[in-house]
Write a protein that holds these residues in place. Structure first.
Motif, PDB file in Angstrom:
ATOM      1  N   THR A  84       0.867  -1.175   0.000  1.00 40.10           N
ATOM      2  CA  THR A  84       0.000   0.000   0.000  1.00 40.10           C
ATOM      3  C   THR A  84       0.900   1.219   0.000  1.00 40.10           C
ATOM      4  N   THR A  85       0.703   2.087  -0.999  1.00 38.60           N
ATOM      5  CA  THR A  85       1.509   3.300  -1.132  1.00 38.60           C
ATOM      6  C   THR A  85       0.593   4.503  -1.057  1.00 38.60           C
ATOM      7  N   ASN A  86       0.971   5.472  -0.226  1.00 37.64           N
ATOM      8  CA  ASN A  86       0.215   6.720  -0.103  1.00 37.64           C
ATOM      9  C   ASN A  86       1.075   7.869  -0.590  1.00 37.64           C
ATOM     10  N   PHE A  87       0.490   8.690  -1.484  1.00 36.66           N
ATOM     11  CA  PHE A  87       1.185   9.859  -2.004  1.00 36.66           C
ATOM     12  C   PHE A  87       0.168  10.978  -2.188  1.00 36.66           C
ATOM     13  N   GLN A  88       0.341  12.041  -1.431  1.00 32.69           N
ATOM     14  CA  GLN A  88      -0.523  13.220  -1.483  1.00 32.69           C
ATOM     15  C   GLN A  88      -2.003  12.851  -1.412  1.00 32.69           C
ATOM     16  N   GLY A  89      -2.330  11.974  -0.462  1.00 33.21           N
ATOM     17  CA  GLY A  89      -3.720  11.597  -0.236  1.00 33.21           C
ATOM     18  C   GLY A  89      -4.249  10.505  -1.137  1.00 33.21           C
ATOM     19  N   GLN A  90      -3.479  10.091  -2.111  1.00 37.48           N
ATOM     20  CA  GLN A  90      -3.885   9.007  -3.002  1.00 37.48           C
ATOM     21  C   GLN A  90      -3.292   7.702  -2.511  1.00 37.48           C
ATOM     22  N   GLU A  91      -4.108   6.647  -2.507  1.00 41.65           N
ATOM     23  CA  GLU A  91      -3.636   5.338  -2.073  1.00 41.65           C
ATOM     24  C   GLU A  91      -3.601   4.385  -3.263  1.00 41.65           C
ATOM     25  N   ALA A 113      11.477  10.893   2.845  1.00 44.68           N
ATOM     26  CA  ALA A 113      11.431  12.241   3.413  1.00 44.68           C
ATOM     27  C   ALA A 113      11.329  13.321   2.336  1.00 44.68           C
ATOM     28  N   THR A 114      11.878  13.074   1.169  1.00 51.51           N
ATOM     29  CA  THR A 114      11.864  14.065   0.092  1.00 51.51           C
ATOM     30  C   THR A 114      10.493  14.186  -0.565  1.00 51.51           C
ATOM     31  N   THR A 115       9.873  13.055  -0.880  1.00 49.72           N
ATOM     32  CA  THR A 115       8.607  13.068  -1.622  1.00 49.72           C
ATOM     33  C   THR A 115       7.379  12.919  -0.733  1.00 49.72           C
ATOM     34  N   GLY A 116       7.563  12.404   0.482  1.00 50.02           N
ATOM     35  CA  GLY A 116       6.430  12.163   1.362  1.00 50.02           C
ATOM     36  C   GLY A 116       5.691  10.874   1.055  1.00 50.02           C
ATOM     37  N   ILE A 117       6.211  10.066   0.150  1.00 48.67           N
ATOM     38  CA  ILE A 117       5.578   8.796  -0.203  1.00 48.67           C
ATOM     39  C   ILE A 117       5.798   7.798   0.935  1.00 48.67           C
ATOM     40  N   THR A 118       4.699   7.187   1.387  1.00 50.72           N
ATOM     41  CA  THR A 118       4.804   6.143   2.402  1.00 50.72           C
ATOM     42  C   THR A 118       4.359   4.824   1.786  1.00 50.72           C
ATOM     43  N   THR A 119       5.079   3.773   2.125  1.00 49.84           N
ATOM     44  CA  THR A 119       4.780   2.450   1.585  1.00 49.84           C
ATOM     45  C   THR A 119       4.815   1.435   2.710  1.00 49.84           C
ATOM     46  N   THR A 120       3.797   0.576   2.728  1.00 47.92           N
ATOM     47  CA  THR A 120       3.741  -0.547   3.654  1.00 47.92           C
ATOM     48  C   THR A 120       3.720  -1.817   2.826  1.00 47.92           C
ATOM     49  N   ASN A 121       4.639  -2.734   3.122  1.00 49.46           N
ATOM     50  CA  ASN A 121       4.717  -4.023   2.433  1.00 49.46           C
ATOM     51  C   ASN A 121       4.514  -5.142   3.440  1.00 49.46           C
TER      52      ASN A 121
END
Length: 193
Positions: free
Chosen positions: A53-60, A174-182
């Motif tokens: 699951t990847t979150n980027f600027q409110g999009q999952e 930290a640069t893009t704010g993208i969070t990923t859970t694997n």
């Protein structure tokens, strides 16, 4: 896209080296010893499932990858504190991204060789290196080696070795704010030669 999917699957397999949840006769009370591992083991099968699951600027964005071996000719050899690998195998990988499924075609990897060291503590093995070392389209993946921890069991009759590796990772760029859970669930089954 096909090459990207295969490369993603190979990276996943590279980090997760275990397979099949078939019922085997194991003594759940005992801990394993290094002596039980010594010798050559043939790969029977591996199975790796990765849910991301990847979150980027409110999009999952979600993706699920299922990697299965379909033809194995791969050997894992243990000596005291060291191991080596050789052979090859064919795998398939199915990917579902945001509900869109891409079924993988068989992909063969041949002439695999590798080596490293390991230590055993009860039913846990710490591996320095990787059981899977190879190149893909000229890309050397050896830089992804490192210390890995996996659970394992040897059957009561000493003829079947099973690795289990289940882990969850959370990463934030930290640069893009993208969070990923694997969530990775993998296993491999080997039989003594």
């Amino acid at each position: 896209m096909k090459k990207l999917t295969i490369l993603l699957c190979l990276f996943t397999l590279f980090f997760a080296f275990t397979c099949e949840n078939e019922p085997l006769d194991f003594d759940s009370e005992s801990t394993q010893t290094e002596t039980e591992l010594l010798g050559d083991w043939d790969l029977v099968e591996f199975d790796v499932s990765v849910s991301s699951t990847t979150n980027f600027q409110g999009q999952e964005f979600t993706s699920d990858v299922q990697i299965l071996s379909i033809d194995e000719n791969y050997t894992l050899s243990f000596t005291a504190g060291n191991y080596s690998t050789s052979g090859g195998y064919t795998l398939t990988a199915d990917v579902i991204t945001n509900g869109v499924e891409v079924s993988g075609e068989p992909y063969s990897i041949e002439n695999i060789t590798g080596s490293g060291s390991y230590s055993v503590n009860g039913n846990e093995m710490i591996v320095d290196g990787s059981f899977f070392e190879f190149t893909f389209d000229g890309i050397d993946l050896s830089q992804f080696q490192g210390e890995q921890t996996t659970d394992f069991q040897v059957s009561v009759d000493g003829q079947t070795l099973t690795f289990f590796q289940n882990e969850t990772t959370n990463e934030t760029d930290a640069t893009t704010g993208i969070t990923t859970t694997n969530v990775i669930v993998s296993s491999s089954v080997w039989t003594r030669q």
